[in-house]
Write an enzyme that holds these catalytic residues in place. Sequence first.
Site: not given
Length: 399
Positions: A96, A98, A133, A262, A281
């Site tokens: 995926q 972001h 994240e 990642h 994804r």
Amino acid sequence: MDRLVNTVRPYAWGSTTAIPELLGVPPTGEPQAELWMGAHPAAPSRIDRGTGPLPLGDVIAADPEGELGADTARRFGPALPFLLKVLAAADPLSLQVHPDPDQARAGFADEEARGIPLDAPHRNYKDAGHKPELICALTPFDGLCGFRAPDATAELLAALDVDPLKPYVDLLHAHPESAALREVLTAVLSAERTAMAETVGQAADAARRLADHDGPHRAAYAAYASLARHYPGDPGVIAAMLLNHVRLQPGEALYLGAGVPHAYLEGLGIEIMANSDNVLRCGLTPKHVDVPELLRVVRFEATAPAVLRPEADVDGAEVYETPAPEFRLSRYALAAGSPPHPLDARTAQILLCTAGTARLRGEDGSETTLGRGESAFVRAGERVDLSGEGSVFRATAAS
């Protein structure tokens, strides 16, 4: 200080034992993938201030400045800006990426304007936020992170000696870095599925053989072979071969910014992120893959995984520094008999004990004891001294 009652998310890739062991409860036999600590509406923590359990988000919404601190509420609005998790992966998660803040805002506005329901399976943007994240390993933790240099990936693919992969090898050698990575990922994700499934099978067989021999990519080949066992025929297996394989040791971490592809493969870790659900994804999933939107968001640049190790802070914490304004993760190694650590009271914080016992003492003399796997919310302005014997992670907004 408010003790948190948290929710465990039972995703299929989760370990059946790691989170129960942390919490000191018997396993149920079902996967237990993530323990959420925060105010995300999908699974908010609950607190009880004498009137019965309430979702943490409702408590914060009733008094944002009082709970979060004036500066945090001004910067991020009336909601906790981060979500803290314990993540326990027994099987690989989806590959995926972001979006950045501008992409998230534009994507969310576009899908809202087109009337796509928030729970539609083909919806990409669940909110208008980005999702940087950080994952910090509690056990050895395997993952994939960022594109490997094209020449090195060409070498890895060539060693597989699989005919359908040879055009990708040529592309990786013949183009500038960003163009090479874009062309190969586009070709992999756009290929005819039956033919690609056969290619994945051949590549997996070759990866299994090469994983049994010494070489610079031995661990990576083993990881890709494992992915193919979990996701036979999935184009994401070949896409994953473009990425760096990394193994974190306990205490090491990875920061994942916008556009970096990642996947987490296996291990137990502490994850902290901006309070968003936006994920695009690339594969290794039965869920929706929007190839054009994915290609718009991915950053096609080779990056070696930047493994983070904590840096000592003046207050005795070990801090994982990142550029994300929404969160800051630190860790306290508590020793019996050591002076207590006074915790900054300017912003809200969540404290999670991962080993031993932690004691929280307020200015009014109130005390809360956290055992392994237990956590607490401390509102802004509440001075707390932390002591005990064990390990505690602390999550706040960045100052």
